[in-house]
Design a protein around this motif. Structure first.
Motif, PDB file in Angstrom:
ATOM      1  N   THR A   1       0.847  -1.368  -0.179  1.00 51.93           N
ATOM      2  CA  THR A   1       0.045   0.149  -0.152  1.00 51.93           C
ATOM      3  C   THR A   1       0.850   1.375   0.127  1.00 51.93           C
ATOM      4  O   THR A   1       2.049   1.019   0.548  1.00 51.93           O
ATOM      5  CB  THR A   1      -0.885  -0.117   1.361  1.00 51.93           C
ATOM      6  OG1 THR A   1      -0.077  -0.003   2.468  1.00 51.93           O
ATOM      7  CG2 THR A   1      -1.812  -1.125   1.214  1.00 51.93           C
TER       8      THR A   1
ATOM      9  N   GLY B   1       3.470   2.561   3.834  1.00 54.75           N
ATOM     10  CA  GLY B   1       2.053   2.046   4.024  1.00 54.75           C
ATOM     11  C   GLY B   1       1.266   2.642   4.910  1.00 54.75           C
ATOM     12  O   GLY B   1      -0.209   2.217   5.237  1.00 54.75           O
TER      13      GLY B   1
ATOM     14  N   TYR C   1       5.017   5.435  -3.191  1.00 47.84           N
ATOM     15  CA  TYR C   1       4.448   4.096  -3.605  1.00 47.84           C
ATOM     16  C   TYR C   1       5.460   3.016  -3.361  1.00 47.84           C
ATOM     17  O   TYR C   1       6.708   3.391  -3.439  1.00 47.84           O
ATOM     18  CB  TYR C   1       3.793   4.099  -5.032  1.00 47.84           C
ATOM     19  CG  TYR C   1       2.586   4.956  -5.266  1.00 47.84           C
ATOM     20  CD1 TYR C   1       1.335   4.568  -5.184  1.00 47.84           C
ATOM     21  CD2 TYR C   1       2.923   6.314  -5.675  1.00 47.84           C
ATOM     22  CE1 TYR C   1       0.264   5.477  -5.099  1.00 47.84           C
ATOM     23  CE2 TYR C   1       1.855   7.077  -5.878  1.00 47.84           C
ATOM     24  CZ  TYR C   1       0.519   6.730  -5.787  1.00 47.84           C
ATOM     25  OH  TYR C   1      -0.402   7.624  -5.908  1.00 47.84           O
TER      26      TYR C   1
END
Length: 210
Positions: free
Chosen positions: A15, A152, A195
């Motif tokens: 994530t 994340g 990311y």
């Protein structure tokens, strides 16, 4: 309330990481070029930060050690019941003899050096202060560790305009000098999303609240 650890075991994260960079609110003394570390928020500054963070939810709150960031961030973390970290790498640039002076006083005393700051910032060194290159290096090191340690997660970083501009230059892959074109108002948010592949995007800048 410890600095972000510089190394942690790698984990597989699928994530993105969302970081909200929030500038502190107004301080007690008006029109300072750079406030001293112990300068507190004024009443209006507390209100500004309260409005900016009221709807937000974060997994961790990270703060500059300066009182204008630390005092509010600590209480916010308590309210959210989340971890609170103070990291000196996200502190304001040390402007040496300029700390505690007004913009007007500095322009009158050091007009050429002030112009140097805006037109050749990477070569700037404040009188008895920190070199801009050193400032940029420490902020980028803190930013890299943040990405590793809190991958994340949703992170709030309560910090200073200069720090936010360093991050913007890094994320957008632009010269630091060009980041000076971004206005960074009191208690305004800049949201960055990174990311797992290392790419990053600027989600929003100058946001009034989370």
């Amino acid at each position: 309330m410890t600095e972000i650890p510089e190394s942690t075991p790698p984990e597989i994260i699928s994530t993105p990481t969302t970081v909200d960079l929030l500038r502190h609110g107004q301080v007690v003394t008006p029109d300072l070029f750079c406030a001293p570390s112990q300068e507190p928020l004024g009443n209006h500054g507390w209100k500004q930060l309260t409005l900016a963070t009221n709807p937000g939810k974060w997994d961790i709150v990270i703060s500059s050690p300066s009182r204008r960031c630390h005092d509010f961030a600590r209480l916010l973390a308590q309210r959210l019941d989340c971890p609170f970290v103070v990291d000196a790498r996200f502190g304001e640039m040390d402007f040496g003899d300029w700390i505690g002076k007004t913009h007007t006083a500095i322009w009158e005393q050091d007009p050429e050096l002030m112009q140097h700051l805006w037109y050749q910032p990477r070569r700037f060194i404040a009188p008895n202060g920190e070199a801009m290159e050193d400032f940029i290096d420490r902020v980028q090191a803190g930013w890299q560790d943040l990405q590793t340690c809190y991958a994340g997660q949703n992170v709030l970083l309560l910090t200073h305009a200069g720090v936010i501009r360093v991050v913007l230059a890094k994320v957008l892959d632009i010269l630091y000098q060009r980041s000076l074109r971004f206005e960074v108002g009191y208690a305004q948010l800049t949201r960055v999303r990174t990311y797992p592949d290392g790419e990053a995007s600027l989600v929003g800048h100058g946001l009034p609240h989370a």
